[in-house]
Design a protein around this motif. Structure first.
Motif, PDB file in Angstrom:
ATOM      1  N   ILE A   1      28.099  32.730 -19.203  1.00 50.16           N
ATOM      2  CA  ILE A   1      28.597  33.603 -20.270  1.00 50.16           C
ATOM      3  C   ILE A   1      28.330  33.029 -21.661  1.00 50.16           C
ATOM      4  O   ILE A   1      28.487  33.716 -22.657  1.00 50.16           O
ATOM      5  CB  ILE A   1      30.119  33.859 -20.119  1.00 50.16           C
ATOM      6  CG1 ILE A   1      30.880  32.534 -20.059  1.00 50.16           C
ATOM      7  CG2 ILE A   1      30.413  34.727 -18.907  1.00 50.16           C
ATOM      8  CD1 ILE A   1      32.323  32.653 -20.483  1.00 50.16           C
TER       9      ILE A   1
ATOM     10  N   LEU B   1      44.777  38.357 -15.203  1.00 44.68           N
ATOM     11  CA  LEU B   1      44.829  38.552 -16.656  1.00 44.68           C
ATOM     12  C   LEU B   1      46.048  39.401 -17.024  1.00 44.68           C
ATOM     13  O   LEU B   1      46.688  39.180 -18.058  1.00 44.68           O
ATOM     14  CB  LEU B   1      43.547  39.238 -17.145  1.00 44.68           C
ATOM     15  CG  LEU B   1      42.253  38.440 -16.962  1.00 44.68           C
ATOM     16  CD1 LEU B   1      41.035  39.278 -17.365  1.00 44.68           C
ATOM     17  CD2 LEU B   1      42.302  37.148 -17.769  1.00 44.68           C
TER      18      LEU B   1
ATOM     19  N   ARG C   1      38.342  34.234 -26.436  1.00 49.10           N
ATOM     20  CA  ARG C   1      37.993  35.060 -25.276  1.00 49.10           C
ATOM     21  C   ARG C   1      39.250  35.288 -24.447  1.00 49.10           C
ATOM     22  O   ARG C   1      40.043  34.362 -24.254  1.00 49.10           O
ATOM     23  CB  ARG C   1      36.936  34.327 -24.445  1.00 49.10           C
ATOM     24  CG  ARG C   1      36.426  35.104 -23.255  1.00 49.10           C
ATOM     25  CD  ARG C   1      35.351  34.296 -22.521  1.00 49.10           C
ATOM     26  NE  ARG C   1      35.140  34.783 -21.174  1.00 49.10           N
ATOM     27  CZ  ARG C   1      34.199  35.656 -20.830  1.00 49.10           C
ATOM     28  NH1 ARG C   1      33.374  36.122 -21.731  1.00 49.10           N
ATOM     29  NH2 ARG C   1      34.088  36.043 -19.572  1.00 49.10           N
TER      30      ARG C   1
ATOM     31  N   SER D   1      39.043  32.387 -17.013  1.00 55.24           N
ATOM     32  CA  SER D   1      39.154  31.920 -15.627  1.00 55.24           C
ATOM     33  C   SER D   1      38.209  30.736 -15.377  1.00 55.24           C
ATOM     34  O   SER D   1      38.389  29.990 -14.420  1.00 55.24           O
ATOM     35  CB  SER D   1      38.849  33.059 -14.656  1.00 55.24           C
ATOM     36  OG  SER D   1      37.512  33.464 -14.802  1.00 55.24           O
ATOM     37  N   MET D   2      37.237  30.546 -16.280  1.00 55.24           N
ATOM     38  CA  MET D   2      36.317  29.390 -16.151  1.00 55.24           C
ATOM     39  C   MET D   2      37.058  28.065 -16.244  1.00 55.24           C
ATOM     40  O   MET D   2      36.530  27.028 -15.857  1.00 55.24           O
ATOM     41  CB  MET D   2      35.251  29.383 -17.252  1.00 55.24           C
ATOM     42  CG  MET D   2      34.557  30.668 -17.523  1.00 55.24           C
ATOM     43  SD  MET D   2      35.579  31.677 -18.627  1.00 55.24           S
ATOM     44  CE  MET D   2      35.341  30.875 -20.189  1.00 55.24           C
TER      45      MET D   2
ATOM     46  N   ASN E   1      39.489  36.368 -21.157  1.00 55.21           N
ATOM     47  CA  ASN E   1      39.347  35.899 -19.777  1.00 55.21           C
ATOM     48  C   ASN E   1      38.815  34.462 -19.757  1.00 55.21           C
ATOM     49  O   ASN E   1      37.633  34.220 -19.967  1.00 55.21           O
ATOM     50  CB  ASN E   1      38.381  36.860 -19.066  1.00 55.21           C
ATOM     51  CG  ASN E   1      37.994  36.384 -17.682  1.00 55.21           C
ATOM     52  OD1 ASN E   1      38.469  35.359 -17.187  1.00 55.21           O
ATOM     53  ND2 ASN E   1      37.118  37.159 -17.039  1.00 55.21           N
TER      54      ASN E   1
HETATM   55  C1  LIG Z   1      36.440  36.775 -15.883  1.00 54.71           C
HETATM   56  O1  LIG Z   1      35.256  36.086 -16.179  1.00 54.71           O
HETATM   57  C2  LIG Z   1      34.513  35.653 -15.050  1.00 54.71           C
HETATM   58  C3  LIG Z   1      33.304  34.925 -15.544  1.00 54.71           C
HETATM   59  O2  LIG Z   1      33.643  33.753 -16.136  1.00 54.71           O
HETATM   60  C4  LIG Z   1      34.125  36.818 -14.207  1.00 54.71           C
HETATM   61  O3  LIG Z   1      33.474  36.373 -13.053  1.00 54.71           O
HETATM   62  C5  LIG Z   1      35.344  37.617 -13.822  1.00 54.71           C
HETATM   63  O4  LIG Z   1      34.969  38.775 -13.134  1.00 54.71           O
HETATM   64  C6  LIG Z   1      36.144  38.018 -15.055  1.00 54.71           C
HETATM   65  N1  LIG Z   1      37.383  38.643 -14.657  1.00 54.71           N
HETATM   66  C7  LIG Z   1      37.746  39.839 -15.082  1.00 54.71           C
HETATM   67  C8  LIG Z   1      39.028  40.343 -14.552  1.00 54.71           C
HETATM   68  O5  LIG Z   1      37.082  40.471 -15.838  1.00 54.71           O
END
Ligand SMILES: *[C@@H]1O[C@H](CO)[C@@H](O)[C@H](O)[C@H]1NC(C)=O
Ligand SMILES: *[C@@H]1O[C@H](CO)[C@@H](O)[C@H](O)[C@H]1NC(C)=O
Ligand SMILES: *[C@@H]1O[C@H](CO)[C@@H](O)[C@H](O)[C@H]1NC(C)=O
Ligand SMILES: *[C@@H]1O[C@H](CO)[C@@H](O)[C@H](O)[C@H]1NC(C)=O
Ligand SMILES: *[C@@H]1O[C@H](CO)[C@@H](O)[C@H](O)[C@H]1NC(C)=O
Ligand SMILES: *[C@@H]1O[C@H](CO)[C@@H](O)[C@H](O)[C@H]1NC(C)=O
Length: 561
Positions: free
Chosen positions: A488, A424, A231, A235-236, A233
């Motif tokens: 997710i 990102l 994946r 950020s988790m 993204n």
């Molecule tokens: C990345 O994933 C998180 C959920 O885990 C979401 O809230 C966030 O908006 C996403 N960021 C982008 C830039 O898509």
């Protein structure tokens, strides 16, 4: 000669050249995990001291590197071959026992191989003893000395063509098919012996994937902290750090980190002189030359020890940082549950953040820099989060930039722990910066090809039979493993320690696995961590119940010779 494994590991740790440590399972975090597994005090690494070696050294003299010739391209023998390293120990082998393979993953394998095949404190040695097994440690292609091509910043991008999950997964089955060992006349290949693959993190992914794709080679697998879902993204990652901090009573610290970063981000956004001033305040002269992205990547260094040590980890650990941030310098009174920002302001917190005494050592350790010229024998040098020159890190960077993603950007929102510049796009920029020729020649995808990867592997819905999954409650990598519980992730999956029948896959709504409470990344592989024994115990029991159903190929297909 007696071999001091720990001394070698310590040397490797102290001598790490510049690494993209902000990224994923990059060198620093990876090495810290190994250090944690080996019980090395992280303070020694931070101060670049040599680790005191024990008088009573394990006898790993018989664990020497061997090599096997492998095709560079499993689909085209004309590309040629290279030598891949592996290590074997049969000290605990008992007639009829299985073969265990531990893939060391994205690192030079030598020190780890010797530790895990030769030191009685290793989880692997524990398994080898329990099952009377032969142990093999494997070096992954493009790491250490297992090199189809030399790896450096000058490696032509064409040479990375064979560094793919698919090629690397085919290596161990190719090797296993023809495996022999001096002193053993019996057939040791997977035709005659159950091969069991074990590992944690990327190496845990490899265990599960190999069992899934090559069930005739790998009979059973142990997948610890294995983020099998690719994946972009991730950020988790920092949501988990947040959860772990709160559980340890550091919610005040999370609030002040967020407030301090808001102040820092404002300064960075104002004008060039305000931005330069805040950078210099943290890391001294020369720090102002770094971009906002590179500078704020360095600020994330406070979390560097989290996955390997939780809020522990000694002087450089997150707990030490929080104690510092949440204690009044003059009165030594703790901040209380809300932190300092609500009544002293964001600027105060940011300045306290900047004055954490260990930070400069931590950053210099992370990037091999000499910010504030802490080493007076060398010139001042403060290029933060630079392009990597360490070969293992370059190879791993290629892997995540092309196939896995795992971009650990800021978890924007109420639990945010990074700067707003940790996006990102910034992570993609560091990929492009690492491989400029590959970008020019169109060999680096504009974003990691995670859909293709998941299509190939099955991602977190795979349920190969005879596989046990282990995870840690606050492990940031659990978020992309089948033990994920975030929104997710696939919903409605029951995690169960009830042993599935041998050779029978569970449905997608069920997983044979276990989450250790209050644990982080691969804590089950640290034999000194009590709850890890519980997790390993589920696998021990399962494997005992599965092994009797192993059928030698000859038993089915008639006589082999
Ligand atoms: C990345 O994933 C998180 C959920 O885990 C979401 O809230 C966030 O908006 C996403 N960021 C982008 C830039 O898509
Ligand atoms: C074996 O590992 C333990 C800790 O994991 C360490 O204290 C000991 O020194 C190691 N022995 C050798 C020979 O490296
Ligand atoms: C890698 O470099 C070494 C020495 O630097 C050299 O001996 C070797 O031939 C090179 N290997 C390849 C595959 O280019
Ligand atoms: C298997 O081993 C034999 C004997 O060592 C060797 O001749 C043969 O080339 C090997 N085959 C492969 C595919 O490596
Ligand atoms: C930059 O911003 C600060 C704070 O707003 C201000 O005091 C300073 O004058 C500005 N400097 C320049 C060169 O604009
Ligand atoms: C806040 O920070 C201090 C560190 O000084 C810590 O001891 C305390 O438990 C934290 N939490 C609360 C709720 O005060």
């Amino acid at each position: 000669m007696r071999y001091s494994v720990l001394a070698q590991v310590a040397l490797a740790l102290a001598g790490l050249s510049s690494t993209a440590s902000a990224m994923g399972m990059g060198a620093i975090r990876r090495e810290l995990r190994l250090a944690a597994e080996m019980g090395i005090n992280p303070d020694h690494m931070l101060k670049r001291q040599s680790v005191p070696t024990q008088a009573n050294q394990a006898d790993s003299d018989n664990v020497v590197a061997k090599t096997v010739s492998l095709p560079i391209d499993h689909g085209d023998p004309s590309v040629g071959t290279y030598e891949n390293r592996y290590w074997v120990n049969d000290e605990w082998y008992q007639q009829g026992g299985p073969v265990f393979v531990y893939d060391v993953g994205e690192a030079t394998a030598e020190a780890t191989a010797k530790q895990h095949l030769g030191n009685s404190t290793s989880f692997l040695v524990e398994m080898l003893e329990d099952f009377g097994a032969i142990g093999i440690a494997w070096e992954h292609r493009y790491y250490g000395e297992s090199l189809p091509f030399n790896v450096s910043v000058d490696t032509p991008p064409e040479h990375f063509k064979y560094l793919t999950n698919k090629q690397a997964l085919a290596d161990i089955p190719f090797f296993a098919k023809n495996f022999t060992l001096d002193g053993h006349k019996e057939d040791l290949t997977p035709d005659a012996k159950p091969w069991v693959m074990v590992g944690g993190s990327y190496s845990g992914m490899r265990s599960a994937f190999t069992r899934d794709a090559y069930p005739d080679t790998i009979f059973a697998a142990y997948a610890s902290s294995a983020p099998v879902e690719a994946r972009v993204n991730m950020s988790m990652y920092f949501d988990q750090v947040y959860n772990g901090m709160v559980a340890k009573g550091y919610s005040n610290c999370t609030k002040d980190i967020k407030a301090g970063l808001e102040y820092i981000d404002d300064e960075l956004s104002k004008n060039a002189s305000a931005a330069a001033a805040i950078k210099k305040r943290f890391f001294g002269d020369g720090a102002e030359k770094n971009s906002n992205g590179d500078f704020t990547a360095a600020l994330a260094g406070i979390f560097g020890f989290f996955q390997a040590y939780g809020v522990g980890g000694g002087d450089g650990g997150l707990g030490s940082f929080c104690e510092y941030l949440e204690t009044d310098a003059a009165t030594l009174q703790p901040a209380g549950p809300r932190g300092f920002a609500p009544y002293r302001g964001k600027k105060y917190v940011a300045e306290r953040f900047a004055s954490w005494p260990v930070f400069i050592d931590l950053v210099n350790f992370n990037y091999d820099t000499n910010c504030r010229q802490t080493d007076t024998t060398k010139p001042l040098e403060c290029t933060l989060n630079p392009k990597s020159t360490d070969p293992d890190t370059i190879s791993w960077t290629w892997q995540f930039c092309t196939e896995w993603g795992y971009y650990q950007s800021n978890n924007f929102g109420p639990h945010s722990l990074l700067s707003k510049f940790q996006t990102l796009e910034y992570q993609q920029y560091t990929c492009n910066r690492q491989f400029p020729d590959a970008v020019k020649k169109g060999l680096l995808p504009s974003t990691p090809q995670v859909e293709a990867t998941n299509k190939q592997t099955g991602g977190w819905t795979i349920r190969p039979s005879n596989v046990y999954w282990s995870g840690g409650q606050f492990d940031p990598w659990r978020t992309l493993s089948p033990l994920a519980t975030e929104d997710i992730a696939p919903q409605g999956v029951t995690f169960s320690t009830e042993i599935p029948k041998c050779g029978v896959e569970t449905g997608e709504d069920r997983l044979f696995g276990y989450i250790m409470e209050n644990a982080e990344h691969c804590f089950d592989l640290i034999t000194g961590f009590g709850p890890g024994k519980i997790s390993r115990g589920f696998f021990h029991e399962a494997l005992k119940s599965w092994l009797p159903c192993f059928k030698a190929a000859g038993a089915v297909a008639g006589h082999r010779d």
